[in-house]
Structure formats: C-alpha cells, structure tokens
Scaffold this motif. Structure first.
Motif, short mmCIF file in Angstrom:
data_model
loop_
_atom_site.label_atom_id
_atom_site.label_comp_id
_atom_site.label_asym_id
_atom_site.label_seq_id
_atom_site.Cartn_x
_atom_site.Cartn_y
_atom_site.Cartn_z
N ALA A 1 -2.90 -13.95 5.36
CA ALA A 1 -4.16 -13.22 5.23
C ALA A 1 -4.31 -12.81 3.77
O ALA A 1 -3.32 -12.55 3.08
N GLY A 2 -5.56 -12.78 3.28
CA GLY A 2 -5.81 -12.45 1.89
C GLY A 2 -6.47 -11.09 1.73
O GLY A 2 -7.33 -10.71 2.55
N PHE A 3 -6.07 -10.37 0.70
CA PHE A 3 -6.58 -9.02 0.45
C PHE A 3 -6.92 -8.85 -1.03
O PHE A 3 -6.30 -9.50 -1.89
N THR A 4 -7.87 -7.99 -1.30
CA THR A 4 -8.13 -7.56 -2.67
C THR A 4 -7.67 -6.11 -2.79
O THR A 4 -8.11 -5.24 -2.02
N LEU A 5 -6.77 -5.87 -3.74
CA LEU A 5 -6.23 -4.53 -3.96
C LEU A 5 -6.89 -3.96 -5.21
O LEU A 5 -6.68 -4.47 -6.32
N GLU A 6 -7.71 -2.94 -5.02
CA GLU A 6 -8.46 -2.34 -6.12
C GLU A 6 -8.08 -0.87 -6.25
O GLU A 6 -7.43 -0.30 -5.38
N GLU A 7 -8.50 -0.25 -7.34
CA GLU A 7 -8.18 1.17 -7.54
C GLU A 7 -8.67 2.03 -6.38
O GLU A 7 -8.00 2.97 -5.96
N ALA A 8 -9.85 1.70 -5.87
CA ALA A 8 -10.45 2.52 -4.82
C ALA A 8 -9.84 2.27 -3.45
O ALA A 8 -10.04 3.06 -2.53
N ALA B 1 1.57 -2.44 -0.44
CA ALA B 1 1.47 -3.01 -1.79
C ALA B 1 0.47 -2.21 -2.63
O ALA B 1 0.72 -1.92 -3.81
N TRP B 2 -0.65 -1.87 -2.04
CA TRP B 2 -1.66 -1.10 -2.76
C TRP B 2 -1.11 0.27 -3.17
O TRP B 2 -1.28 0.71 -4.31
N ALA B 3 -0.41 0.93 -2.24
CA ALA B 3 0.15 2.25 -2.54
C ALA B 3 1.21 2.17 -3.63
O ALA B 3 1.42 3.14 -4.37
N ALA B 4 1.87 1.00 -3.76
CA ALA B 4 2.89 0.82 -4.79
C ALA B 4 2.29 0.50 -6.15
O ALA B 4 3.02 0.34 -7.13
N GLY B 5 0.95 0.39 -6.21
CA GLY B 5 0.29 0.14 -7.49
C GLY B 5 -0.05 -1.30 -7.78
O GLY B 5 -0.53 -1.61 -8.87
N TRP B 6 0.17 -2.19 -6.80
CA TRP B 6 -0.22 -3.58 -7.00
C TRP B 6 -1.73 -3.67 -7.01
O TRP B 6 -2.42 -3.00 -6.24
#
Length: 220
Positions: A128-135, A105-110
């Motif tokens: 499970a919960g995640f925070t997807l940030e630019e870094a 999801a992060w790699a897809a830009g979410w």
C-alpha cells in the motif's frame, strides 16, 4: 480509560498499554516487542500488565492488529481478544497493521511517498502507498497484492521509500519497520467496537474450498 493493544502480524510481536482521557488522544504508558512464536503473546501481555502495575480488570478496551501478515499470528491475536472479551466483556477494536506502520513512520519523522510491503507468500507482497506530510499521512495507493518481481521493477523507476517488517528481503535500500501496537490502538479506537468474531484477518486472496469426492460404496 485503560487500553490494552497487541499486533501479531509480524515478528517481533508488539504489545502496548495506553491511557485515554476524555477528549484527548491515547497516550502510551508502556510498549514492548517480543520475537518468537505467537503463543508467547499471552505471556507478554501478562508481563507488561504486571510491570505497569495494572490489573486485568482495569482494562476497558482492547485493540488488535488485523494484518495483513502472519496469518497464524493474526489468528492468535484475535483468539486472545475473543477469550478476553468472553471473560471480561471488554469491547474489541481493530485496525490494519499496514496503516499502523505508515502512522509509525510518520510519527518517527519520515516524510515523502512511502510504500509499505508485507510478505504474502507465493512470491507476492501486500503493498500500500502513503504520502507522509507534516500535517499527517494519507493513503494514496490502496492495499493490494503484487508479484515481488513487479514491485522490484517499480522500485527501479520511482522515487519511493520502501518499508515493512522484512523489507530488506526484497528492497536492500528499504527501512525495516513493523507495526506498533500503540499505533494499532490509536487507529482502532477511531472505529466502533465489534464482537471479536466479527473481526477477520485482512486477507486479499479469495478463500478456496476443495470439495472432496463422494464416498464410493463397495459392493461384493
């Protein structure tokens, strides 16, 4: 180094070929998905190797998704890794399928707070919960089991994006996304390889054994 990866925790199954050079992240050579039974996994592996022009002897590492998800699918994936290891002695790495979904999801830009949910049967979900940030992405809620109703109530109150292989079954506004074998490989290669027998499916419920009643002797 040539790497073969697969994940059988969800439908469709995912298989990928990657190549890694010294000091660099693995790059994807080919990735494919196939719907259907876990028994199709070996046929897909054979096909993707043939299409890439790779010989099985060229594969130097295996990566396998450990779930959670389809227990049968994960067991089939581990059995395939065990057979490959026994035949060719290739090291086996493992990674969680939920983490692979978050990374995909992060790699897809979410971006933003994202909960990954996977069917656990019995009206429960793995979540499970995640925070997807630019870094990058990071886990903020560890993997756990929750009743479907509890999570649906949480969805009404919190600003989270919900995703997973079948997320629309429980959250109509969720985004369907399954684990990627390529991301399983990238995460798995950060861990030390183990014997295939040492890798176990991620299964949060305690294993319960039912002791059978003793055999009664019949006297005449």
């Amino acid at each position: 180094m040539k790497i073969l990866a697969w994940d059988g925790s969800a439908d469709p199954r995912s298989v990928a070929l990657l190549e890694q050079h010294a000091g660099a992240e693995p790059s994807v050579v080919m990735e494919t998905e196939v719907a259907g039974q876990s028994s199709a996994l070996l046929r897909v592996v054979e096909r993707i190797l043939r299409e890439a022009g790779w010989s099985p002897r060229e594969v130097r590492a295996l990566a396998v998704g450990l779930g959670p998800g389809s227990y049968t699918g994960i067991r089939a994936a581990l059995a395939l890794a065990q057979g490959w290891h026994l035949a060719r002695g290739v090291p086996v790495h493992g990674a969680g399928s939920v983490e692979a979904i978050a990374a995909r999801a992060w790699a897809a830009g979410w971006r933003g707070r994202t909960r990954v949910v996977v069917d656990a049967q019995r009206q429960e979900l793995y979540v499970a919960g995640f925070t997807l940030e630019e870094a990058g992405w990071r886990e903020v809620e560890p993997l756990r089991l929750e009743p479907v109703e509890t999570l649906q109530q949480m969805a009404d109150r919190a600003d989270w994006l919900w995703t997973g292989p079948e997320v629309n079954r429980w959250f109509p506004e969720g985004r369907v996304l399954g684990p990627s074998a390529a991301w399983v490989a990238r995460l798995a290669l950060r861990t030390e390889p183990r014997s295939p027998e040492a890798w176990e499916p991620i299964y949060l419920r305690p294993v319960q054994f039912v002791k059978t009643a003793p055999i009664r002797e019949i006297t005449r």
